[in-house]
Scaffold this active site. Sequence first.
Site, PDB file in Angstrom:
ATOM      1  N   ARG A 239       0.866  -1.177   0.000  1.00  0.00           N
ATOM      2  CA  ARG A 239       0.000   0.000   0.000  1.00  0.00           C
ATOM      3  C   ARG A 239       0.905   1.230   0.000  1.00  0.00           C
ATOM      4  O   ARG A 239       1.956   1.227   0.654  1.00  0.00           O
ATOM      5  CB  ARG A 239      -0.907   0.042   1.245  1.00  0.00           C
ATOM      6  N   GLU A 268      -4.308   7.683  -4.040  1.00  0.00           N
ATOM      7  CA  GLU A 268      -4.567   7.211  -5.413  1.00  0.00           C
ATOM      8  C   GLU A 268      -5.905   7.747  -5.903  1.00  0.00           C
ATOM      9  O   GLU A 268      -6.824   7.886  -5.094  1.00  0.00           O
ATOM     10  CB  GLU A 268      -4.587   5.677  -5.437  1.00  0.00           C
ATOM     11  N   HIS A 287      -1.837   0.671  -9.649  1.00  0.00           N
ATOM     12  CA  HIS A 287      -2.381  -0.321  -8.710  1.00  0.00           C
ATOM     13  C   HIS A 287      -3.012  -1.513  -9.455  1.00  0.00           C
ATOM     14  O   HIS A 287      -4.213  -1.749  -9.358  1.00  0.00           O
ATOM     15  CB  HIS A 287      -3.412   0.343  -7.774  1.00  0.00           C
TER      16      HIS A 287
HETATM   17  N1  LIG Z   1      -0.568  -4.059  -5.422  1.00  0.00           N
HETATM   18  C1  LIG Z   1      -1.650  -4.795  -5.367  1.00  0.00           C
HETATM   19  O1  LIG Z   1      -2.482  -4.786  -6.250  1.00  0.00           O
HETATM   20  C2  LIG Z   1      -1.847  -5.721  -4.200  1.00  0.00           C
HETATM   21  C3  LIG Z   1      -2.420  -6.973  -4.432  1.00  0.00           C
HETATM   22  C4  LIG Z   1      -2.603  -7.811  -3.356  1.00  0.00           C
HETATM   23  C5  LIG Z   1      -2.199  -7.405  -2.080  1.00  0.00           C
HETATM   24  N2  LIG Z   1      -1.663  -6.200  -1.897  1.00  0.00           N
HETATM   25  C6  LIG Z   1      -1.216  -5.794  -0.552  1.00  0.00           C
HETATM   26  O2  LIG Z   1      -0.335  -6.785  -0.063  1.00  0.00           O
HETATM   27  C7  LIG Z   1      -0.631  -7.045   1.292  1.00  0.00           C
HETATM   28  C8  LIG Z   1      -0.188  -8.429   1.662  1.00  0.00           C
HETATM   29  O3  LIG Z   1      -1.012  -9.407   1.093  1.00  0.00           O
HETATM   30  P1  LIG Z   1      -0.824 -10.962   1.493  1.00  0.00           P
HETATM   31  O4  LIG Z   1      -1.963 -11.714   0.913  1.00  0.00           O
HETATM   32  O5  LIG Z   1       0.561 -11.409   1.229  1.00  0.00           O
HETATM   33  O6  LIG Z   1      -1.033 -10.841   3.066  1.00  0.00           O
HETATM   34  P2  LIG Z   1      -0.462 -11.777   4.211  1.00  0.00           P
HETATM   35  O7  LIG Z   1      -1.260 -11.455   5.418  1.00  0.00           O
HETATM   36  O8  LIG Z   1      -0.417 -13.190   3.738  1.00  0.00           O
HETATM   37  O9  LIG Z   1       1.042 -11.276   4.376  1.00  0.00           O
HETATM   38  C9  LIG Z   1       1.402 -10.096   5.006  1.00  0.00           C
HETATM   39  C10 LIG Z   1       2.648 -10.384   5.844  1.00  0.00           C
HETATM   40  O10 LIG Z   1       3.087  -9.139   6.397  1.00  0.00           O
HETATM   41  C11 LIG Z   1       3.499  -9.406   7.732  1.00  0.00           C
HETATM   42  N3  LIG Z   1       3.460  -8.169   8.527  1.00  0.00           N
HETATM   43  C12 LIG Z   1       2.388  -7.518   9.029  1.00  0.00           C
HETATM   44  N4  LIG Z   1       2.785  -6.430   9.731  1.00  0.00           N
HETATM   45  C13 LIG Z   1       4.132  -6.405   9.661  1.00  0.00           C
HETATM   46  C14 LIG Z   1       5.127  -5.537  10.185  1.00  0.00           C
HETATM   47  N5  LIG Z   1       4.796  -4.490  10.936  1.00  0.00           N
HETATM   48  N6  LIG Z   1       6.422  -5.808   9.915  1.00  0.00           N
HETATM   49  C15 LIG Z   1       6.769  -6.896   9.179  1.00  0.00           C
HETATM   50  N7  LIG Z   1       5.864  -7.761   8.670  1.00  0.00           N
HETATM   51  C16 LIG Z   1       4.572  -7.516   8.897  1.00  0.00           C
HETATM   52  C17 LIG Z   1       2.531 -10.447   8.248  1.00  0.00           C
HETATM   53  O11 LIG Z   1       3.054 -11.145   9.364  1.00  0.00           O
HETATM   54  C18 LIG Z   1       2.372 -11.333   7.012  1.00  0.00           C
HETATM   55  O12 LIG Z   1       3.301 -12.395   6.998  1.00  0.00           O
HETATM   56  C19 LIG Z   1      -2.127  -6.773   1.407  1.00  0.00           C
HETATM   57  O13 LIG Z   1      -2.499  -6.441   2.720  1.00  0.00           O
HETATM   58  C20 LIG Z   1      -2.344  -5.638   0.444  1.00  0.00           C
HETATM   59  O14 LIG Z   1      -2.234  -4.408   1.105  1.00  0.00           O
HETATM   60  C21 LIG Z   1      -1.485  -5.337  -2.930  1.00  0.00           C
HETATM   61  O1  LIG Z   2      -5.258  -5.696  -1.645  1.00  0.00           O
HETATM   62  C1  LIG Z   2      -5.475  -6.072  -2.796  1.00  0.00           C
HETATM   63  O2  LIG Z   2      -6.004  -7.166  -3.065  1.00  0.00           O
HETATM   64  C2  LIG Z   2      -5.033  -5.241  -3.969  1.00  0.00           C
HETATM   65  O3  LIG Z   2      -4.584  -4.029  -3.622  1.00  0.00           O
HETATM   66  C3  LIG Z   2      -5.943  -5.271  -5.132  1.00  0.00           C
HETATM   67  O4  LIG Z   2      -5.968  -6.579  -5.630  1.00  0.00           O
END
Ligand SMILES: NC(=O)c1ccc[n+]([C@@H]2O[C@H](COP(=O)([O-])OP(=O)(O)OC[C@H]3O[C@@H](n4cnc5c(N)ncnc54)[C@H](O)[C@@H]3O)[C@@H](O)[C@H]2O)c1
Ligand SMILES: O=C(O)[C@H](O)CO
Length: 321
Positions: A239, A268, A287
Amino acid sequence: MSKPKVYITRKIDATYLKAYQDQLEIRMWEKEEEAVPKETLYQEVADADALFAVLSDTIDEDLLSQAPHLKVVANMAVGYDNIDLAACKAHDVVATNTPDVLSETTADLGFLLMMAAARRLTEANDWVKQDQWQSWAPFYFAGTDIQGKTLGIVGMGRIGEGIAKRAAGFDMNIQYHNRSRKKDAEERLHATYVDFDELLQTSDFIVTVVPHTAETDKMFNQTAFEKMKSSAVFVNISRGKVVDEEALVHALQTGEIRSAGLDVFEEEPIGADHPLVGLKNAVCLPHIGSASVETRTKMIHLCMDNIEAVVSGKEAITPIS
Ligand SMILES: NC(=O)c1ccc[n+]([C@@H]2O[C@H](COP(=O)([O-])OP(=O)(O)OC[C@H]3O[C@@H](n4cnc5c(N)ncnc54)[C@H](O)[C@@H]3O)[C@@H](O)[C@H]2O)c1
Ligand SMILES: O=C(O)[C@H](O)CO
């Protein structure tokens, strides 16, 4: 008996919704790229049983207090920093997200951004399209290799692991920092756990994929960029708010780091006048981490399946716990 009412905050092609129309009365905002105005949303939720939301919709006390019948908010994203979970709980509304189905696609984009920023892909592409290519030269658009380099992953969750899997195929050394150490992942992915400072100081590539929380807000600030190698490539697919953008602009302008690949931004959408867009060493995307047709289709179905489950009295498939 009347069908449960669902409001969808973005236009979605009817073919995706066909399977649900017998059970649900579905209304939606008819524009794909324009956000539903707040007044319209508030009117629509007044009699809705379910809300299908996207990540730019704010789901808070204000909205929920206008939605007395609401049972479920299905967020079409795995991230849920747009949802006030305490307010949902207080209103007895189940909140759901879309974990797992998007992990591989988002990891692909993270890797693509790493390579694009390392190999100056967008700069070179712009150059050709601007009709500037005169002849071949030994070092024009020479970037940096990724093989043999050290990758630091911040947030070794579902998507972080996907990045690590890909990095192994490119012969990278993998280190990670996570809120808690994941010994199983270390064995599976040949990844080493390091603290945040060590990761910043010793990685050639840094990819962040943590959720945005109070703890991760602006965790990549001036101090963090100062600790990075001047040759470091920084990638953000989590994010925008986990980065202090002013500090990132400064780091890129002054050569404190080499380049950045960014899919997400503090506010955004961004426009062409955004300071990061003007920098040659920043690759900026709108994004699109999970934006493949296959994955977006799965995300829509998961949202609708969550809605159908909750309004028919069953457990949500992927509740946000
Ligand atoms: N760019 C995009 O389109 C897109 C797509 C999908 C997800 N995302 C973002 O990616 C993030 C992660 O998704 P995911 O499915 O891998 O989630 P997830 O929960 O599987 O993984 C997140 C990891 O971050 C760790 N974490 C949390 N707080 C932390 C901190 N303070 N310091 C270090 N590590 C920390 C957690 O322990 C976990 O292992 C989502 O929350 C979302 O914001 C963005
Ligand atoms: O958190 C998410 O899933 C992304 O930002 C959009 O897929």
